[in-house]
Structure formats: C-alpha cells, structure tokens
Design an enzyme around this catalytic site. Structure first.
Site, PDB file in Angstrom:
ATOM      1  N   LEU A 101       0.750  -1.430   0.082  1.00 44.75           N
ATOM      2  CA  LEU A 101      -0.139   0.000   0.033  1.00 44.75           C
ATOM      3  C   LEU A 101       0.706   1.260   0.048  1.00 44.75           C
ATOM      4  O   LEU A 101       1.765   1.299   0.752  1.00 44.75           O
ATOM      5  CB  LEU A 101      -0.858  -0.076   1.197  1.00 44.75           C
ATOM      6  N   ASP A 102       0.601   2.175  -0.969  1.00 45.74           N
ATOM      7  CA  ASP A 102       1.582   3.185  -0.885  1.00 45.74           C
ATOM      8  C   ASP A 102       1.480   4.319   0.261  1.00 45.74           C
ATOM      9  O   ASP A 102       0.687   3.969   1.311  1.00 45.74           O
ATOM     10  CB  ASP A 102       1.410   3.977  -2.220  1.00 45.74           C
ATOM     11  N   LEU A 103       2.302   5.237   0.332  1.00 42.37           N
ATOM     12  CA  LEU A 103       2.311   5.968   1.492  1.00 42.37           C
ATOM     13  C   LEU A 103       1.093   6.639   1.993  1.00 42.37           C
ATOM     14  O   LEU A 103       0.881   6.728   3.223  1.00 42.37           O
ATOM     15  CB  LEU A 103       3.439   7.159   1.059  1.00 42.37           C
TER      16      LEU A 103
END
Length: 242
Positions: A101-103
């Site tokens: 999952l991205d930032l």
C-alpha cells in the site's frame, strides 16, 4: 528434506527467486560451508546462515492482517529515511508484506513469514479480489458513465473489475473499487484520468480476508485452521471481529 531456497523464503528473508540469487552469489552457508546450488536439500538438523545471519530453517507459514496507517511505506529500508511499516511492528517475527500500500493509502495489508505464501497470494493466476473504499473529489458521473476497462494510461493498461458509487455529497464521492490484479497507484491513476482527485483510499478486503474492526496500527494473526482453508481455496469470505 527441503529445498534450500524454499527454506530461506519460508523464513521470511526474501522471495524464493531472491533466495536463489543469494545462494548463487555465495551468501549462504550450511553448517559453515558455502553452498552455490539453490537445489540443495536440507533438513531440520542443518544450520543455515544467510549473509552472516542464522535463520530458523523450518517453520510453519503464518499470516497476519495489519491495518496500515497513512504515512508509512511498505518496505524494510527506505533510502529517504521515511517511516516504514516494519519499524512499527513490535512483537512480530521477521515478516514480509503480501503486496503493498503506498504512503498515502491505508487499510488491510497482509504480512507473512513465508515467501512461498506471499507468492501464492500475489501471482495473477490466484485471482484474489482486492476491495477498496475510495473517496474522491470531482464529477463522479463522468467516471461511472464511461468505459473504464482496458484503459491505457502512459503506456500501461488498467482493467478494474468494478467501480461502484456508494454515496456522495457536495464536495466528495465515496466509491467501492474491486481489483483482481493491483498495479502501482492503479486506482489513483484511473480516477485522475477521469478528472477525479483521490483524497482517501482504504483497502478493506484481500481475498477472503476483511479488515473487520481493526484500527490503524493494529494487527492480528490468522489461525492455522483458517489459513489452511484459505490456502486450499475452501474459504471465500472471512472476517474476524475479535
């Protein structure tokens, strides 16, 4: 007897492919002797060393559901010194993530000590459903009335399974997005293509596993009984609200 590369992968050190590279590169020892063949067989009595670190050579696959908060990146080391998911996981053995999952995304992130298990979840042929709740600013009708399948954006094809409007108000709309193969920033790029700005993205389901009542930063281990059912594809929907 077990294949050496598989044991290293199952110990959560890395994927099986990367384990093979470590072995060929002379980074692995069995009982003090450097081994260069990934096909080497080992048993429970052998002492395995990877890049100078001893590993537990035989361990059962384990799986955790983790609610990843916003502001953490899904990597073990970050060259920009940003906070990582794995720095926050106090009390767990060494684990790897299943996907990312991205930032600025949050929600369900699966963690495991087994590279083989991670591979089973991630390979496209598994056809595991990923469900996201997405809040976005902009004209929802433009997205919903157009064909969003087989989109080509910057040379990359995207093919979401479904995008459904859940609710909307004056400023934002909430959607349920279902994917069967997640590409980097796929949802954000599709929405941007149709003029919508994603301002919240929460993964709520991966395969049979749902986020349930977990809060950001919480995690729980999936029981061995449930894990066996997931691996054998006998469980299609599971939620644990303990």
């Amino acid at each position: 007897m077990y294949r050496l590369a598989k044991i290293i992968s199952n110990a959560g050190v890395c994927s099986r492919r990367n384990a093979e590279k470590l072995i060929v590169g002379g980074k692995v020892k069995i009982d003090g002797i450097t081994i260069l063949s990934p096909a080497t067989n080992v048993d429970i009595s052998n002492q395995i060393e990877v890049s100078g670190r001893l590993i537990n050579n035989i361990q059962k696959p384990r799986l955790w559901i983790y609610y990843k908060p916003i502001g953490l990146i899904t990597t073990h080391k970050d060259p920009l010194s940003r906070k990582t998911v794995f720095e926050q996981l106090i009390g767990l053995p060494r684990v790897i993530s299943i996907g990312r999952l991205d930032l600025n995304s949050e929600g369900l992130l699966l963690l495991t000590n087994s590279g083989d298990l991670a591979h089973q979840f991630e390979m496209p042929s598994s056809k595991l459903k990923r469900v996201y709740n997405v809040r976005a600013y902009g004209n929802a009708n433009f997205l919903l009335k157009n064909n969003y399948n087989n989109l080509k954006i910057d040379g990359i094809f995207y093919n979401p399974y479904s995008i459904k409007l859940l609710r909307q108000n004056k400023n934002n709309s909430w959607f349920e997005v279902v994917l069967f193969e997640g590409k980097n920033r796929e949802i954000r790029r599709i929405f941007e293509y149709f003029g919508l700005k994603v301002n919240k993205l929460i993964r709520v389901q991966y395969g049979a596993l749902k986020i349930g009542n977990l809060k950001p930063g919480d995690y729980k281990e999936i029981s061995n009984k449930i894990l066996k059912k997931i691996i054998s594809n006998k469980l299609t929907n599971y939620i644990d609200n303990r």
